[in-house]
Design an enzyme around this catalytic site. Structure first.
Site, PDB file in Angstrom:
ATOM      1  N   GLU A 442       0.893  -1.310  -0.107  1.00  0.00           N
ATOM      2  CA  GLU A 442       0.120  -0.093   0.071  1.00  0.00           C
ATOM      3  C   GLU A 442       0.875   1.246   0.090  1.00  0.00           C
ATOM      4  OE1 GLU A 442      -2.787  -0.276  -0.589  1.00  0.00           O
ATOM      5  OE2 GLU A 442      -3.226  -2.376  -0.313  1.00  0.00           O
ATOM      6  N   HIS A 533      -5.549  -6.305 -10.923  1.00  0.00           N
ATOM      7  CA  HIS A 533      -4.928  -7.178  -9.907  1.00  0.00           C
ATOM      8  C   HIS A 533      -5.128  -8.689 -10.969  1.00  0.00           C
ATOM      9  CE1 HIS A 533      -6.970  -4.601  -7.111  1.00  0.00           C
ATOM     10  NE2 HIS A 533      -5.658  -4.992  -6.343  1.00  0.00           N
TER      11      HIS A 533
END
Length: 949
Positions: A442, A533
């Site tokens: 992140e 993803h």
């Protein structure tokens, strides 16, 4: 008269669309091939030849090279680095073809390290920013002299569009919010947008961000709008960047600004550097227990106003008299993910403790892990790469822990452009901050955003995820001193599980051996932002293989240099490969190491032109439609589709063709600057929507030729449009946002339109066949609303309520043929699954063809029917990647017996990519939009393929 024809059903007001592989496909590197738009010698023909660089890679649809390296050319030694870079580009116009760098390139950031200067320049077209138009100049400064060593990026030389908008910001915001709601509801037909007179606030709001040019073809002038709020169905936070065509008001592009594990600009209310009250006190040393049971030291501070210690670290990020930058961890327990995404929630504080030893609450919430791991990530980038915080300039690092999903466990984490947010986890998964690779992932999104700023969609978004995965794992192996050859080093999130083994728990694996270009999933932007993803491990796996071959330290340096000095926002896999190889050469990596890098990319299928090798089992009807948010129509042996030009830069036109692929295509719509979308046909007439700045028209034209007829004009419409003989049915919205269904008659000797049986308010998902119209009706019954599936006989006006849904049930799209009406519904009995129901046109024989529960239950969102077969669009989970799904098509017999109503014919196609917007032709033949090859094509099969291995 009964006939075999296709009738499309759609979810409320939106439905499953060609969900984003538009002209933006090439824009986001979904199918980016590094090819020259002009002959190799054309850029310099007739002009003095500059010194020959060691390597030049031509750009795509531009005369400016994508990469120039192995040069040593003088730049101005005085003044700013950005000024010197622009002067250099102007002096080398014969190579770079940038007409006026001083005018058209705006400084976007300069980084300096060890005598190296890297300048990023943002392209503007007639003063308007160009999305992804960024050019990088790399220079050395030594002994007062500057030398340019290379350049790379995207400068679009073919832009010609005007920059005067015809659509203002207010209308753009309205259209953007409508578009995001439509896309959210395409997966959740159960949720209805607030209606005029209903209670509750609108779930989304939009903020105008100004004009932006999309660099497709000659360019598309758009109004950029940021839409924020909450997904009405899932409760997930929403932060979308939406681009509205500034002439016709049509949403040509949207993608998420929230980067999850599984948008630039300030966040309202966020503690900002330079505004905090400075505290003249030494940092305290505290401690805490991580979720794995280990005790770790924590840098904390005594907050005198609160009378307790807080997770606030001033030891790492330098501050001065003007700034007060810290690393803080905030207690967001009790906050929902929708409260915190893209905004700073009210009432939260940094996590506190009465003593420097933080206790059980800090452990179980994930606060100890988040604070400790954020420090480890900061140290990695500082010590290994000399980077001061995420932006390279010492920005404050904020982490929020304890976030839930409407009070329920939230198993995810995200970077929203300003902060990290970590979910609670659940009975099996610990809070998401418990894994260093997740925290590193992140925070790396923040590093990426403040360097290459890879747009979070398509291939550029997949590279964004891949690089975040790479550094997340690299940091974890560094923290725990794990050998790079350990087979588990490629796992992401493997430390999150409470009981399962690491490989069972991991959310991705960079060493899985299947993450090659052969497994690339072509999907639209409504599906995982274009596969960010789903496709990330193709590029990430190549980087991780290189790390195993070359070693951790050298590969980390290469990837970081490629990210910060070469990559630009719209780069795809091929350009990513070129950037990594160029960075390795700049770092002096020996030939053997460079060959190892090449082998890693080649082994994962990332070579120039790799997209061309992706195969399909369907027959093409129309290639590269380059559209978004538009469905197909079919019937009577014909199909109809919207199409843009080759670059995707022109407003869409409606074309029709024969379903057997024979004959010439027919252009049905006028070329009038509007977006002509969502066509339907019965083999005699084509009906469609025309979106312009003054609203939407429903238009019709016979396939045999003749004038275009205006049937209706209004503010907004859903995607449901259908035609059958004399009857045209469609969904619409009034100025209060209330949905309705209307049907009209085409018959009139004076070429006028007469109203059919009427207009139905609070209704949606219409379909028409054999003189009848089906739709879902939302009707107030005392203090509540009831949902009914309705069939109307156009000739008699008779209205038949087929079935009223029991409380808690949600109704989806309808489809109708000569014998039955079909619809989708969610009875709340199985999360993520829906039922396909059928009834005779008189309401008898109600039966589920595909039940909502059981081993074969489907998550269906779309339905279309011929007289013989009913086809549903479903979200089929990809077995190789968790938590993601790809639209596929399943087919059933339309008229199975009551004892065996769900005779399943199986999958329509085994193509790997997204299959959407199916329209039945006749028998088992279906046409659909297929994105397997990375661009969207209209394809067909005459019968289902059955099972897919």
């Amino acid at each position: 008269m009964q006939h075999s024809r296709g009738v499309r059903g759609r979810r409320r007001g939106s439905g499953a669309r060609s969900s984003g592989l538009s002209g933006a496909a090439a824009l986001f590197g979904v199918a980016a091939l590094v090819v020259s738009a002009v002959p190799a010698d054309a850029a310099t023909a007739g002009a003095p030849q500059p010194p020959s660089p060691g390597e030049v890679i031509p750009g795509q649809e531009t005369r400016t090279p994508a990469l120039v390296r192995d040069i040593r050319e003088q730049a101005p030694s005085t003044g700013s680095a950005a000024g010197a870079a622009r002067t250099y580009l102007d002096d080398k116009q014969s190579r770079y073809r940038i007409a006026d760098a001083q005018r058209d390139l705006v400084p976007a950031g300069t980084t300096t390290a060890g005598g190296q200067e890297t300048v990023r320049l943002q392209q503007r077209h007639r003063g308007v920013p160009v999305l992804g138009g960024q050019y990088v100049v790399r220079m050395e400064k030594k002994d007062g002299q500057r030398v340019v060593t290379g350049t790379s990026g995207k400068y679009f030389t073919e832009l010609r569009t005007g920059t005067t908008p015809e659509v203002g910001e207010k209308l753009a915001v309205e259209r953007a919010v409508d578009a995001v709601l439509a896309d959210l509801n395409s997966k959740h037909f159960a949720v209805q947008a607030p209606q005029e007179g209903d209670e509750g606030e609108a779930p989304l709001t939009g903020t105008a961000r100004g004009l932006v040019v999309l660099p497709t073809g000659a360019g598309v002038l758009t109004q950029r709008v940021t839409v924020r709020g909450t997904d009405p169905a899932s409760g997930e936070p929403v932060q979308r960047e939406v681009y509205i065509d500034a002439r016709a008001g049509y949403p040509v592009l949207q993608y998420s600004g929230i980067k999850t594990f599984g948008a630039p600009g300030p966040v309202a209310g966020r503690p900002a550097a330079g505004t905090a009250q400075k505290r003249a006190r030494a940092a305290e040393k505290g401690s805490g227990v991580r979720l794995d049971g280990t005790t770790v030291a924590l840098d904390v501070e005594l907050d005198e106003a609160r009378g307790e210690y807080v997770l606030r670290d001033r030891t790492r990020i330098p501050s001065d008299d003007l700034t007060d930058n810290v690393l803080s961890t905030w207690d967001a327990r009790g906050k929902w993910a929708s409260d915190v995404g893209g905004q700073w929630p009210d009432g939260i504080q940094e996590f506190g403790s009465p003593t420097p030893a933080f206790g059980t609450e800090a452990t179980e919430s994930g606060a100890v892990d988040a604070h400790w791991a954020a420090g480890q990530v900061y140290d990695y980038f500082k010590n290994k790469h000399g980077r001061n915080s995420l932006d390279g300039r010492g920005m404050t690092i904020n982490s929020l822990v304890g976030v839930t999903d409407y009070g329920q466990p939230y198993v995810n984490a995200f970077w929203d452009g300003q902060k990290m947010v970590y979910g609670t986890g659940d009975a099996e998964y610990r809070p998401l901050s418990a894994s260093v690779d997740v925290v590193g992932h992140e925070m790396t999104h923040g590093v990426i955003e403040h360097s290459a700023n890879l747009v979070y969609a398509g291939q550029s978004g997949a590279m964004n995820e891949a690089i975040a995965d790479y550094f997340g794992n690299a940091i974890e192996t560094d923290v725990y001193d794990i050998p790079v050859t350990d087979p588990d080093t490629g796992l992401l999130g493997e430390r999150l599980c409470r009981t399962k083994a690491p490989r069972e728990c991991a959310l991705r694996d960079l060493n899985d051996g299947r993450n090659t270009a052969k497994s690339f999933l072509g999907v639209g932007f409504a599906t995982d932002n274009g596969g960010v993803h789903l496709n990330s491990t193709i590029f990430g796996g190549a980087l991780w293989d290189a790390r195993e071959d070359l070693g951790a330290e050298v590969t980390d340096r290469i990837v970081y240099k490629a990210l910060t000095e070469y990559l630009t926002p719209l780069d795809g896999f091929t350009e990513g490969r070129a950037a990594v190889l160029a960075a390795a050469q700049d770092l002096g990596i020996p030939a053997g190491g460079q060959k190892a890098l090449q082998r890693a990319f080649t082994a994962h299928g990332i070579v120039p032109g790799w997209e061309l090798a992706l195969g399909v089992d369907s027959d093409p009807l129309l290639d590269r439609v380059n559209t978004t948010r538009t469905n197909l129509g079919a019937g009577g042996g014909w199909w109809a589709a919207s199409k843009s030009n080759e670059e995707g830069s022109e407003p869409y036109s409606v074309w029709a063709g024969r379903a057997d692929g024979e004959g010439q295509l027919k252009l049905m719509s006028p070329n009038d600057g509007r977006y002509h979308v969502n066509p339907a046909t019965d083999g005699r007439t084509v009906v469609w929507q025309a979106h312009g700045s003054d609203g939407v028209d429903i238009l019709a034209r016979p396939l045999a030729g003749g004038p275009v007829k205006v049937l209706w004009h209004g503010r907004a419409v859903g995607s449901s449009v259908d035609v059958d003989g004399d009857v045209v049915a469609f969904d619409y919205q009034n100025h209060g946002g209330r949905q309705g269904v209307a049907y009209l008659s085409l018959k009139d000797p004076a070429n006028k339109v007469t109203t059919g049986g009427g207009t139905y308010h609070r209704a949606y998902s219409s379909s028409a066949s054999n003189g009848k119209v089906a739709y879902q009706e939302r009707k107030r019954v005392r203090a509540e609303y009831a949902l009914n599936t309705v069939v109307v006989d156009v000739a008699t006006g008779e209205k038949k309520e087929i079935q009223t849904a029991p409380g808690g049930t949600s109704l989806g799209p309808t489809a109708i043929n000569g014998s039955y009406v079909f619809w989708l519904l969610d009875e709340g009995t199985a999360e993520g699954r829906t039922a396909l129901r059928r009834a005779a046109l008189d309401g008898s024989g109600v039966v589920d063809i595909s039940p909502q529960t059981g081993p074969d239950a489907l998550n269906a969102y779309d339905v279309t029917v011929s007289e013989d077969a009913v086809t549903v669009g479903t979200y089929l989970p990809d077995t190789e990647i968790r938590n993601e799904s790809v639209p596929k098509l399943h087919q059933f017999a339309a008229g199975g017996s009551p004892e065996d109503p769900g005779t399943r014919k199986g999958r329509v196609s085994c193509n790997r990519g997204e299959q959407s917007s199916a329209a039945a032709v006749a028998g088992g033949q279906v046409v659909w939009l297929d994105a397997t090859t990375g661009v969207t094509d209209v394809v067909t099969r005459t019968r289902p393929t059955g099972r897919c291995g």
